[in-house]
Design a protein around this motif. Structure first.
Motif, short mmCIF file in Angstrom:
data_model
loop_
_atom_site.label_atom_id
_atom_site.label_comp_id
_atom_site.label_asym_id
_atom_site.label_seq_id
_atom_site.Cartn_x
_atom_site.Cartn_y
_atom_site.Cartn_z
N GLU A 125 0.79 -1.23 0.00
CA GLU A 125 0.00 0.00 0.00
C GLU A 125 0.82 1.28 0.00
N ILE A 126 1.26 1.68 -1.15
CA ILE A 126 1.98 2.93 -1.21
C ILE A 126 1.19 3.93 -2.04
N ARG A 127 1.40 5.18 -1.74
CA ARG A 127 0.71 6.25 -2.46
C ARG A 127 1.76 7.02 -3.24
N ILE A 128 1.51 7.14 -4.55
CA ILE A 128 2.37 7.95 -5.39
C ILE A 128 1.50 9.01 -6.05
N THR A 129 2.09 9.96 -6.69
CA THR A 129 1.33 11.03 -7.32
C THR A 129 0.30 10.44 -8.28
N GLY A 130 -0.97 10.68 -7.99
CA GLY A 130 -2.04 10.27 -8.89
C GLY A 130 -2.50 8.83 -8.77
N ALA A 131 -1.96 8.05 -7.85
CA ALA A 131 -2.37 6.65 -7.75
C ALA A 131 -2.09 6.08 -6.36
N GLU A 132 -2.89 5.11 -5.98
CA GLU A 132 -2.64 4.34 -4.77
C GLU A 132 -2.40 2.91 -5.23
N LEU A 133 -1.24 2.38 -4.90
CA LEU A 133 -0.85 1.06 -5.38
C LEU A 133 -1.07 0.01 -4.29
N ASP A 134 -1.63 -1.15 -4.70
CA ASP A 134 -1.81 -2.23 -3.74
C ASP A 134 -0.45 -2.77 -3.31
N LEU A 135 0.32 -3.24 -4.28
CA LEU A 135 1.65 -3.79 -3.97
C LEU A 135 2.64 -3.32 -5.03
N LEU A 136 3.77 -2.85 -4.59
CA LEU A 136 4.87 -2.52 -5.48
C LEU A 136 6.00 -3.46 -5.09
N CYS A 137 6.55 -4.13 -6.06
CA CYS A 137 7.51 -5.21 -5.78
C CYS A 137 8.78 -5.04 -6.61
N LYS A 138 9.89 -5.42 -6.00
CA LYS A 138 11.17 -5.37 -6.71
C LYS A 138 11.82 -6.74 -6.59
N HIS A 139 12.20 -7.30 -7.73
CA HIS A 139 12.82 -8.62 -7.73
C HIS A 139 14.22 -8.52 -7.14
N ARG A 140 14.52 -9.43 -6.24
CA ARG A 140 15.81 -9.38 -5.52
C ARG A 140 17.02 -9.61 -6.42
N VAL A 141 16.85 -10.37 -7.50
CA VAL A 141 17.98 -10.67 -8.38
C VAL A 141 18.03 -9.72 -9.56
N SER A 142 16.94 -9.61 -10.32
CA SER A 142 16.94 -8.82 -11.55
C SER A 142 16.74 -7.33 -11.31
N GLY A 143 16.17 -6.97 -10.15
CA GLY A 143 15.88 -5.57 -9.87
C GLY A 143 14.63 -5.06 -10.56
N LYS A 144 13.94 -5.93 -11.28
CA LYS A 144 12.73 -5.56 -12.01
C LYS A 144 11.64 -5.13 -11.03
N THR A 145 10.98 -3.99 -11.30
CA THR A 145 9.92 -3.48 -10.45
C THR A 145 8.57 -3.75 -11.10
N ILE A 146 7.67 -4.37 -10.34
CA ILE A 146 6.33 -4.65 -10.85
C ILE A 146 5.28 -4.05 -9.93
N TYR A 147 4.16 -3.72 -10.53
CA TYR A 147 3.01 -3.21 -9.80
C TYR A 147 1.96 -4.31 -9.80
N VAL A 148 1.38 -4.60 -8.63
CA VAL A 148 0.37 -5.65 -8.51
C VAL A 148 -0.92 -5.04 -7.98
N GLU A 149 -1.99 -5.24 -8.74
CA GLU A 149 -3.32 -4.80 -8.33
C GLU A 149 -4.08 -6.03 -7.86
N CYS A 150 -4.62 -5.98 -6.64
CA CYS A 150 -5.37 -7.10 -6.07
C CYS A 150 -6.85 -6.75 -6.03
N LYS A 151 -7.68 -7.65 -6.54
CA LYS A 151 -9.13 -7.43 -6.56
C LYS A 151 -9.82 -8.60 -5.89
N ALA A 152 -10.33 -8.37 -4.68
CA ALA A 152 -11.11 -9.38 -3.95
C ALA A 152 -12.58 -9.02 -4.13
#
Length: 132
Positions: free
Chosen positions: A38-65
């Motif tokens: 749950e982070i807030r950035i300009t113009g959006a609230e993100l459910d999960l922001l993730c960074k891969h420990r090896v590749s450094g790739k950053t992904i955004y994950v939206e969860c819908k229950a």
């Protein structure tokens, strides 16, 4: 296939979403990601922001229950967030299946070239269960 988030009847939709986010968090950690919840950035609230420990790739994950099917605007919003903030990928993790329009969007998206088509992943109930 269907996944239901079990909680008290009096729990808010936020509480249900938090339970799914916790499940997604565990799934992502197992795949080598560091998870920022749950982070807030300009113009959006993100459910999960993730960074891969090896590749450094950053992904955004939206969860819908939710019980109702996922609509196409949710997928377009996911894409917009990924492009606007230059994330490597965007994932949707959902307890519901994709609706008709969303299925069409997902099918067209998968047909894009390899670089673009791999920017979005849609984890519907069966894929969530298979991943676990």
């Amino acid at each position: 296939m269907k996944i239901e988030v079990a909680c008290k009847e009096t729990d808010s939709t936020k509480a249900k979403g938090d339970l799914l986010e916790n499940l997604a968090n565990d799934l992502l950690i197992a795949q080598g990601y560091e998870v920022i919840e749950e982070i807030r950035i300009t113009g959006a609230e993100l459910d999960l922001l993730c960074k891969h420990r090896v590749s450094g790739k950053t992904i955004y994950v939206e969860c819908k229950a939710q019980k109702e099917k996922i609509s196409a605007p949710i997928l377009r919003q996911l894409l917009g967030t990924v492009i606007a903030y230059d994330y490597a990928e965007g994932w949707l993790i959902s307890t519901a299946e994709l609706g008709k329009e969303a299925k069409g969007f997902a099918e067209q998206w998968r047909e894009k070239n390899q670089n673009l088509g791999s920017k979005l992943s849609f984890y519907t109930p069966k894929l969530v269960i298979d991943s676990l």
